[in-house]
Design a protein around this motif. Structure first.
Motif, PDB file in Angstrom:
ATOM      1  N   THR A   1       0.693  -1.541   0.135  1.00 26.52           N
ATOM      2  CA  THR A   1       0.054   0.176  -0.472  1.00 26.52           C
ATOM      3  C   THR A   1       0.985   1.281   0.036  1.00 26.52           C
ATOM      4  O   THR A   1       2.423   1.224  -0.022  1.00 26.52           O
TER       5      THR A   1
ATOM      6  N   GLU B   1     -12.010   6.534   2.262  1.00 27.32           N
ATOM      7  CA  GLU B   1     -10.728   5.682   2.707  1.00 27.32           C
ATOM      8  C   GLU B   1      -9.777   6.483   3.439  1.00 27.32           C
ATOM      9  O   GLU B   1      -9.561   6.569   4.638  1.00 27.32           O
TER      10      GLU B   1
ATOM     11  N   THR C   1      -4.885  -3.311   9.495  1.00 26.06           N
ATOM     12  CA  THR C   1      -6.494  -2.360   9.636  1.00 26.06           C
ATOM     13  C   THR C   1      -7.167  -3.663  10.308  1.00 26.06           C
ATOM     14  O   THR C   1      -6.873  -4.904   9.955  1.00 26.06           O
TER      15      THR C   1
ATOM     16  N   ALA D   1      -4.637   7.084   0.426  1.00 31.41           N
ATOM     17  CA  ALA D   1      -4.713   7.165   1.932  1.00 31.41           C
ATOM     18  C   ALA D   1      -3.800   7.024   2.856  1.00 31.41           C
ATOM     19  O   ALA D   1      -2.975   7.512   4.252  1.00 31.41           O
ATOM     20  N   ASP D   2      -2.942   5.764   2.140  1.00 34.11           N
ATOM     21  CA  ASP D   2      -1.728   5.168   3.565  1.00 34.11           C
ATOM     22  C   ASP D   2      -0.714   6.162   2.658  1.00 34.11           C
ATOM     23  O   ASP D   2      -0.236   6.338   3.472  1.00 34.11           O
TER      24      ASP D   2
ATOM     25  N   ALA E   1      -7.961   3.753  -3.393  1.00 31.23           N
ATOM     26  CA  ALA E   1      -8.214   4.701  -2.930  1.00 31.23           C
ATOM     27  C   ALA E   1      -7.755   4.055  -1.476  1.00 31.23           C
ATOM     28  O   ALA E   1      -7.351   4.977  -0.920  1.00 31.23           O
ATOM     29  N   ARG E   2      -7.335   3.041  -0.882  1.00 29.16           N
ATOM     30  CA  ARG E   2      -6.564   2.584  -0.050  1.00 29.16           C
ATOM     31  C   ARG E   2      -4.854   3.148   0.161  1.00 29.16           C
ATOM     32  O   ARG E   2      -4.484   3.678   1.226  1.00 29.16           O
TER      33      ARG E   2
ATOM     34  N   GLU F   1     -11.789   7.234   6.658  1.00 29.19           N
ATOM     35  CA  GLU F   1     -11.775   6.351   8.154  1.00 29.19           C
ATOM     36  C   GLU F   1     -10.205   6.168   8.861  1.00 29.19           C
ATOM     37  O   GLU F   1      -9.937   6.141   9.804  1.00 29.19           O
ATOM     38  N   CYS F   2      -9.381   7.205   7.833  1.00 27.44           N
ATOM     39  CA  CYS F   2      -7.729   7.331   8.318  1.00 27.44           C
ATOM     40  C   CYS F   2      -7.701   8.677   9.793  1.00 27.44           C
ATOM     41  O   CYS F   2      -6.747   9.073   9.411  1.00 27.44           O
TER      42      CYS F   2
ATOM     43  N   GLU G   1     -15.537   6.744  -3.101  1.00 20.59           N
ATOM     44  CA  GLU G   1     -14.407   5.756  -1.833  1.00 20.59           C
ATOM     45  C   GLU G   1     -13.229   6.210  -1.607  1.00 20.59           C
ATOM     46  O   GLU G   1     -12.877   6.439  -0.370  1.00 20.59           O
TER      47      GLU G   1
ATOM     48  N   CYS H   1     -10.574   5.283  -9.085  1.00 15.46           N
ATOM     49  CA  CYS H   1     -11.152   4.945  -8.086  1.00 15.46           C
ATOM     50  C   CYS H   1     -12.714   6.285  -7.848  1.00 15.46           C
ATOM     51  O   CYS H   1     -12.056   6.727  -8.566  1.00 15.46           O
TER      52      CYS H   1
END
Length: 335
Positions: free
Chosen positions: A92, A197, A135, A157-158, A153-154, A200-201, A193, A189
């Motif tokens: 990621t 993400e 996660t 975010a990372d 998308a993830r 969420e972070c 999305e 994405c």
């Protein structure tokens, strides 16, 4: 009843070719290679070398960038399986974006660290250039050049988490990466999305990220709004007003809908739940939507994804709204 004869596991040569000469201790052991042979081969001047704990490179020369990615993935995903596309770990962050071919990030040889996402319960620690991220959600994997990568998308975010944690993160290409993520023809994405993400972070509170997301949301809404205006003529609907400011005759503010048909008391709100990232601004928008509904204006909510997937359903809903109409809105002024 038919019986399926299981295929034999690949030989060491086949496995090494598949994983670009990077293998784990368990994979070597499963193919009958004793630990002492591995130790002998990895001595100075030997034909093999140890890259990470229990991960070996079956060649004497230095690893390529792709082999470094394989080593990081195999280190984090050692569970006895043979494939690189496994549920136990995915690459990621910036490394994944480089594998995806993002133009806004350095090319793979320049990527010095490798973020690997694993389930929270896995007992692993950072080692060398490998950084472990955890996660609680079920891992999703996308195969990129044979390597298991997190969805775009993830991975974005990372990467942003990584950049915001660094002192040099101010110069990171945040806006460019977000734009590229949603603009990619393949493997990209949606803005929805991305927002999910990043929320969420906890990254949507970052001013630069929030501003870039608001730009993307506005651009997507403008596109859908323009398409609806264009198709309204094909659907034999009157030409709507675009983003008018609705007020009562006394001047009391009501809302700014995306599209408004004053004679029918109908408005369209595009991606009403994604109008803006800021919670304060989102609450203001929701208040306007509630005021319109309270006054009897017929509000049709359209998502960009639904419009793209099933425009006919949107047409039917909008035509039905015009047939039924909303409250007589003579007391409303469009400014």
């Amino acid at each position: 009843m038919s019986y399926r004869i299981p295929s034999p596991p690949p030989s060491l040569e086949e496995l090494a070719k598949r994983q670009q000469n990077v293998v784990t201790a368990s994979q070597l052991r499963a193919r009958g290679v004793p630990a002492r042979v591995v130790t002998e081969h990895c001595r100075r001047g030997g034909p093999w070398q140890r890259l990470l704990p229990r991960v070996y490179l079956l060649q004497s020369g230095g690893p390529t960038p792709e082999q470094r990615m394989w080593a990081a993935l195999l280190y984090a995903a050692q569970n006895g399986r043979e494939e690189g596309r496994r549920a136990g770990a995915v690459i990621t962050g910036t490394a994944a974006l480089a594998l995806y071919g993002f133009a806004a990030v350095p090319r793979l040889p320049a990527v010095t660290g490798v973020d690997v996402l694993v389930p929270r319960q896995r007992r692993l620690k950072d080692v060398g250039e490998v950084r472990i991220r955890r996660t609680e959600r079920e891992l999703e994997a996308r195969s990129v050049h044979g390597l298991a990568c997190a969805p775009v998308a993830r991975a974005v975010a990372d990467a942003l988490l990584e950049w915001t944690a660094e002192p040099t993160g101010e110069g990171a290409p945040v806006r460019e990466v977000l734009r590229e993520a949603v603009a990619r023809a393949e493997g990209g994405c949606t803005v929805r999305e991305l927002v999910a993400e990043l929320a969420e972070c906890g990254l949507t509170a970052e001013p630069r990220i929030r501003a870039a997301l608001d730009e993307l949301l506005a651009a997507e809404r403008d596109f859908v709004r323009g398409e609806l205006r264009r198709l309204a003529e094909e659907w034999r609907l009157p030409v709507p007003l675009e983003a008018p400011e609705l007020r009562m005759r006394g001047g009391t503010y009501i809302a700014v809908p995306d599209l408004y048909w004053p004679r029918r008391g109908v408005v369209v709100e595009v991606d009403a739940d994604l109008r803006c990232v800021s919670e304060g601004e989102a609450a203001w928008v929701r208040g306007g939507q509630h005021r319109m509904e309270y006054l009897g204006i017929r509000v049709v909510y359209v998502s960009g994804a639904r419009f793209a997937a099933d425009p006919e359903a949107v047409r039917a809903e909008l035509c039905e709204a015009h047939r039924a109409g909303g409250t007589d809105v003579v007391e409303l002024l469009t400014v």
